[in-house]
Design a protein around this motif. Sequence first.
Motif, PDB file in Angstrom:
ATOM      1  N   ASP A  10     -63.632 123.116  95.436  1.00 13.40           N
ATOM      2  CA  ASP A  10     -62.820 124.002  94.306  1.00 13.40           C
ATOM      3  C   ASP A  10     -61.865 123.089  93.674  1.00 13.40           C
ATOM      4  N   LEU A  11     -61.357 122.114  94.163  1.00 10.29           N
ATOM      5  CA  LEU A  11     -60.317 121.248  93.919  1.00 10.29           C
ATOM      6  C   LEU A  11     -60.991 120.458  92.447  1.00 10.29           C
ATOM      7  N   GLU A  12     -62.308 120.004  93.104  1.00  6.74           N
ATOM      8  CA  GLU A  12     -63.100 119.258  91.946  1.00  6.74           C
ATOM      9  C   GLU A  12     -63.348 120.223  90.559  1.00  6.74           C
ATOM     10  N   ILE A  13     -63.585 121.547  90.939  1.00  6.97           N
ATOM     11  CA  ILE A  13     -63.648 122.390  89.668  1.00  6.97           C
ATOM     12  C   ILE A  13     -62.454 122.666  88.806  1.00  6.97           C
ATOM     13  N   ALA A  14     -61.469 122.563  89.637  1.00 11.20           N
ATOM     14  CA  ALA A  14     -60.181 122.770  89.264  1.00 11.20           C
ATOM     15  C   ALA A  14     -59.924 121.559  88.100  1.00 11.20           C
ATOM     16  N   VAL A  15     -60.132 120.657  88.666  1.00 16.67           N
ATOM     17  CA  VAL A  15     -59.841 119.080  87.952  1.00 16.67           C
ATOM     18  C   VAL A  15     -60.896 118.988  86.781  1.00 16.67           C
ATOM     19  N   LYS A  16     -62.058 119.330  86.880  1.00 15.42           N
ATOM     20  CA  LYS A  16     -62.889 119.481  85.803  1.00 15.42           C
ATOM     21  C   LYS A  16     -62.572 120.366  84.710  1.00 15.42           C
ATOM     22  N   LEU A  17     -61.858 121.620  85.071  1.00 16.97           N
ATOM     23  CA  LEU A  17     -61.853 122.440  84.272  1.00 16.97           C
ATOM     24  C   LEU A  17     -60.634 122.424  83.165  1.00 16.97           C
ATOM     25  N   ASP A  18     -59.614 121.794  84.027  1.00 15.84           N
ATOM     26  CA  ASP A  18     -58.323 121.041  83.801  1.00 15.84           C
ATOM     27  C   ASP A  18     -58.154 119.922  83.977  1.00 15.84           C
ATOM     28  N   PRO A  19     -58.398 118.666  83.429  1.00 19.63           N
ATOM     29  CA  PRO A  19     -58.355 117.484  83.803  1.00 19.63           C
ATOM     30  C   PRO A  19     -56.768 117.181  83.678  1.00 19.63           C
ATOM     31  N   LEU A  20     -55.867 117.852  83.143  1.00 18.29           N
ATOM     32  CA  LEU A  20     -54.404 117.481  82.951  1.00 18.29           C
ATOM     33  C   LEU A  20     -53.717 118.098  84.225  1.00 18.29           C
ATOM     34  N   ASN A  21     -54.230 118.947  85.099  1.00 14.99           N
ATOM     35  CA  ASN A  21     -53.661 119.511  86.205  1.00 14.99           C
ATOM     36  C   ASN A  21     -53.273 118.300  87.510  1.00 14.99           C
ATOM     37  N   SER A  22     -52.348 117.696  87.092  1.00 17.96           N
ATOM     38  CA  SER A  22     -52.035 116.562  88.023  1.00 17.96           C
ATOM     39  C   SER A  22     -51.942 117.178  89.640  1.00 17.96           C
ATOM     40  N   ASN A  23     -51.408 118.354  89.759  1.00 16.05           N
ATOM     41  CA  ASN A  23     -51.165 118.947  91.122  1.00 16.05           C
ATOM     42  C   ASN A  23     -52.507 119.174  91.744  1.00 16.05           C
ATOM     43  N   ALA A  24     -53.536 119.595  90.730  1.00 14.16           N
ATOM     44  CA  ALA A  24     -55.011 119.590  91.514  1.00 14.16           C
ATOM     45  C   ALA A  24     -55.481 118.432  91.857  1.00 14.16           C
ATOM     46  N   ALA A  25     -55.220 117.609  91.074  1.00 16.58           N
ATOM     47  CA  ALA A  25     -55.852 116.241  91.302  1.00 16.58           C
ATOM     48  C   ALA A  25     -55.282 115.304  92.495  1.00 16.58           C
ATOM     49  N   LYS A  26     -53.938 115.788  92.594  1.00 12.90           N
ATOM     50  CA  LYS A  26     -53.158 115.203  93.888  1.00 12.90           C
ATOM     51  C   LYS A  26     -53.895 115.825  95.016  1.00 12.90           C
ATOM     52  N   ALA A  27     -53.948 117.132  95.061  1.00 12.29           N
ATOM     53  CA  ALA A  27     -54.504 117.734  96.218  1.00 12.29           C
ATOM     54  C   ALA A  27     -55.789 117.588  96.480  1.00 12.29           C
ATOM     55  N   LEU A  28     -56.543 117.177  95.230  1.00 12.81           N
ATOM     56  CA  LEU A  28     -58.033 116.777  95.638  1.00 12.81           C
ATOM     57  C   LEU A  28     -57.961 115.429  96.401  1.00 12.81           C
ATOM     58  N   SER A  29     -57.149 114.257  96.208  1.00 12.56           N
ATOM     59  CA  SER A  29     -57.198 113.094  96.490  1.00 12.56           C
ATOM     60  C   SER A  29     -56.748 113.219  98.152  1.00 12.56           C
ATOM     61  N   ALA A  30     -55.853 113.988  98.451  1.00 13.21           N
ATOM     62  CA  ALA A  30     -55.590 114.493  99.773  1.00 13.21           C
ATOM     63  C   ALA A  30     -56.595 115.173 100.482  1.00 13.21           C
TER      64      ALA A  30
END
Length: 137
Positions: free
Chosen positions: A100-120
């Motif tokens: 889900d977080l990969e999809i969130a980042v793909k849909l909105d690459p500027l969403n830094s919170n989703a990117a941080k959560a994905l890394s975690a």
Amino acid sequence: ADLHFKDEDFESAFVRYSQALEQYLKLKSFENNNQNSIDSFLYNSLLHSIATCSIQTKRWEKGLDVCTTIINDSPNNSRAFHMRGVCYYHLKNYPAAKSDLEIAVKLDPLNSNAAKALSAVIELLPKEKKKKWFGLF
């Protein structure tokens, strides 16, 4: 509900938003015509608010259910994928959280919170896989 939300009283906001959604759905059941854009906006706003309050009050299962409803209605909703990923994370379903977080980042690459959560989540996945295989051989 909005006042409770602004005061960070998420428990009360959750109850009020849920009541508002219940009333909205009762009203909609009496109507025979399709949703117009105002109805759709109100419905989605209520669902997003309930999802946010669910997360803030650690109701992970409820948040998961509400986000899934949002995604089913609006499959390009990056915010819902992000929030559902957070719910999966807290429910320790790391593969689903990652997806889900990969999809969130793909849909909105500027969403830094989703990117941080994905890394975690990615950091946790190898540990999760090791636990599954530990002791099998």
